[in-house]
Design a protein around this motif. Structure first.
Motif, PDB file in Angstrom:
ATOM      1  N   MET A 106     106.684 -74.352  53.243  1.00 34.47           N
ATOM      2  CA  MET A 106     107.528 -75.343  52.395  1.00 34.47           C
ATOM      3  C   MET A 106     106.793 -76.069  51.428  1.00 34.47           C
ATOM      4  O   MET A 106     105.905 -76.728  52.053  1.00 34.47           O
ATOM      5  N   THR A 107     107.053 -76.303  50.437  1.00 31.30           N
ATOM      6  CA  THR A 107     106.497 -77.194  49.356  1.00 31.30           C
ATOM      7  C   THR A 107     107.290 -78.615  49.276  1.00 31.30           C
ATOM      8  O   THR A 107     108.426 -78.760  49.417  1.00 31.30           O
ATOM      9  N   SER A 108     106.339 -79.662  49.479  1.00 30.19           N
ATOM     10  CA  SER A 108     106.819 -80.868  49.488  1.00 30.19           C
ATOM     11  C   SER A 108     106.851 -81.680  48.110  1.00 30.19           C
ATOM     12  O   SER A 108     105.830 -81.213  47.502  1.00 30.19           O
ATOM     13  N   THR A 109     107.823 -82.220  47.659  1.00 31.20           N
ATOM     14  CA  THR A 109     107.940 -82.817  46.249  1.00 31.20           C
ATOM     15  C   THR A 109     106.871 -84.053  46.458  1.00 31.20           C
ATOM     16  O   THR A 109     107.079 -84.929  47.317  1.00 31.20           O
ATOM     17  N   PRO A 110     105.949 -84.194  45.492  1.00 26.41           N
ATOM     18  CA  PRO A 110     105.196 -85.369  45.640  1.00 26.41           C
ATOM     19  C   PRO A 110     105.926 -86.665  45.474  1.00 26.41           C
ATOM     20  O   PRO A 110     106.960 -86.758  44.623  1.00 26.41           O
ATOM     21  N   ALA A 111     105.597 -87.632  46.068  1.00 24.92           N
ATOM     22  CA  ALA A 111     106.249 -89.020  45.875  1.00 24.92           C
ATOM     23  C   ALA A 111     106.019 -89.530  44.507  1.00 24.92           C
ATOM     24  O   ALA A 111     105.184 -89.399  43.597  1.00 24.92           O
ATOM     25  N   PRO A 112     107.068 -89.989  43.721  1.00 20.12           N
ATOM     26  CA  PRO A 112     107.160 -90.693  42.475  1.00 20.12           C
ATOM     27  C   PRO A 112     106.276 -91.693  42.388  1.00 20.12           C
ATOM     28  O   PRO A 112     106.083 -92.654  43.287  1.00 20.12           O
ATOM     29  N   ASP A 113     105.490 -91.736  41.372  1.00 22.10           N
ATOM     30  CA  ASP A 113     104.373 -92.898  41.009  1.00 22.10           C
ATOM     31  C   ASP A 113     105.036 -93.838  39.950  1.00 22.10           C
ATOM     32  O   ASP A 113     105.086 -93.633  38.800  1.00 22.10           O
ATOM     33  N   PRO A 114     105.522 -94.968  40.673  1.00 24.61           N
ATOM     34  CA  PRO A 114     106.016 -96.096  39.513  1.00 24.61           C
ATOM     35  C   PRO A 114     105.337 -96.416  38.481  1.00 24.61           C
ATOM     36  O   PRO A 114     105.738 -96.723  37.377  1.00 24.61           O
ATOM     37  N   LEU A 115     103.810 -96.323  38.708  1.00 25.34           N
ATOM     38  CA  LEU A 115     103.063 -96.896  37.599  1.00 25.34           C
ATOM     39  C   LEU A 115     102.852 -95.922  36.272  1.00 25.34           C
ATOM     40  O   LEU A 115     102.694 -96.454  35.168  1.00 25.34           O
ATOM     41  N   ALA A 116     103.484 -94.655  36.602  1.00 25.06           N
ATOM     42  CA  ALA A 116     103.378 -93.519  35.597  1.00 25.06           C
ATOM     43  C   ALA A 116     104.456 -94.203  34.428  1.00 25.06           C
ATOM     44  O   ALA A 116     104.514 -93.623  33.400  1.00 25.06           O
TER      45      ALA A 116
END
Ligand SMILES: NC(=O)c1ccc[n+]([C@@H]2O[C@H](COP(=O)([O-])OP(=O)(O)OC[C@H]3O[C@@H](n4cnc5c(N)ncnc54)[C@H](OP(=O)(O)O)[C@@H]3O)[C@@H](O)[C@H]2O)c1
Length: 248
Positions: A1-11
């Motif tokens: 299963m692939t996990s979605t990376p956590a969003p980076d707010p600083l992006a």
């Protein structure tokens, strides 16, 4: 299963323009460093050309600078005449004297309001037409607003007024978000310039009072500023990166 990376707010800062009045040193410069690391361009303001040029050189091509004295309304207006876009504005610049009411001259007693309150007010006023709708303003206060350190009633009141200004401007400027950062004592540029006879007793008292038993760092305050820039549901709030000073 692939996990979605956590969003980076600083992006969210990538490609944006961050204006820091008081960006040539201390917390403002640290905020500029972190903003550039996240992909933003920065415009630094301050009074001293050499300090500004050195800070901009360190930050590289992403940085520009303009002189400004925030005790002078015309200087603030001239600063923003050379700016065509503001996504995020941070205004830590302040020059003032503090002390007991019974000892300060009227001019010194009024100096926190002249620079730290009206300086920030007029900076936001001139930035407002340039601010992106999804942008933000972060005002600088200080935790003395809620727990006075030393005897400095006008400085205490000025910080409380800045926090009220932040709430009032959040109402007026929505959907532009307006927040306030209100740090405790920071082990950094500002206090390093004060005599040890003043700094050391203040630092000892702060360590005793703060729940975390230490002073803050410029980076910890800058992190709070970047959180306020990038959290899209924060407005009208004051954050206290103060190690729990106000609670004890
Ligand atoms: N450091 C702390 O422990 C602490 C704690 C609570 C709150 N604060 C608040 O944080 C703010 C300053 O933070 P800091 O620690 O980063 O101070 P800092 O290291 O002394 O940096 C102040 C910056 O503002 C600029 N500046 C000062 N007066 C100015 C003026 N009249 N017009 C335009 N630019 C001006 C300075 O450059 P030039 O001198 O070249 O103009 C410098 O870039 C103040 O509002 C202070 O009350 C600090």
């Amino acid at each position: 299963m692939t996990s979605t990376p956590a969003p980076d707010p600083l992006a969210r800062l990538a490609g944006r323009t961050v204006v820091v009045i008081g960006g040539s040193a201390g917390i403002g410069l640290e905020t500029a460093r972190r903003s550039v690391a996240a992909g933003a361009s920065v415009i630094l303001g301050g009074r001293d050309e050499q300090r500004l040029a050195a800070a901009a050189k360190e930050l590289g091509d992403a940085a520009r600078w303009r002189t400004v004295d925030n005790t002078d309304k015309d200087s603030i207006a001239a600063f923003f005449q050379g700016v065509d876009r503001v996504d995020h504005l941070f205004t830590p610049a302040a020059s003032y004297r503090t002390g007991p009411m019974r000892e300060l001259s009227d001019e010194d007693a009024e100096s926190p309001f002249v620079s730290k309150f009206w300086g920030q007010y007029h900076a936001v006023r001139h930035a407002a037409p340039l601010l992106a709708e999804d942008g933000s303003v972060v005002l600088m206060s200080g935790a003395a607003s809620v727990r006075p350190a030393g005897v400095a009633p006008a400085y205490v009141a000025c910080n409380a007024a800045v926090e009220g200004l932040g709430r009032g401007l959040a109402v007026e400027l929505a959907p532009v978000r307006v927040n306030v950062v209100s740090p405790g004592m920071v082990d950094g540029n500002l206090w390093s310039r004060r005599p040890a006879s003043v700094r050391e007793p203040a630092a000892d008292g702060y360590r005793d009072a703060a729940l975390l038993g230490r002073l803050g760092t410029e980076g910890e305050v800058a992190d709070a500023v970047l959180f306020l820039f990038t959290n899209t549901y924060m407005t009208g709030s004051t954050l206290y990166p103060d190690g729990g000073y106000a609670l004890r």
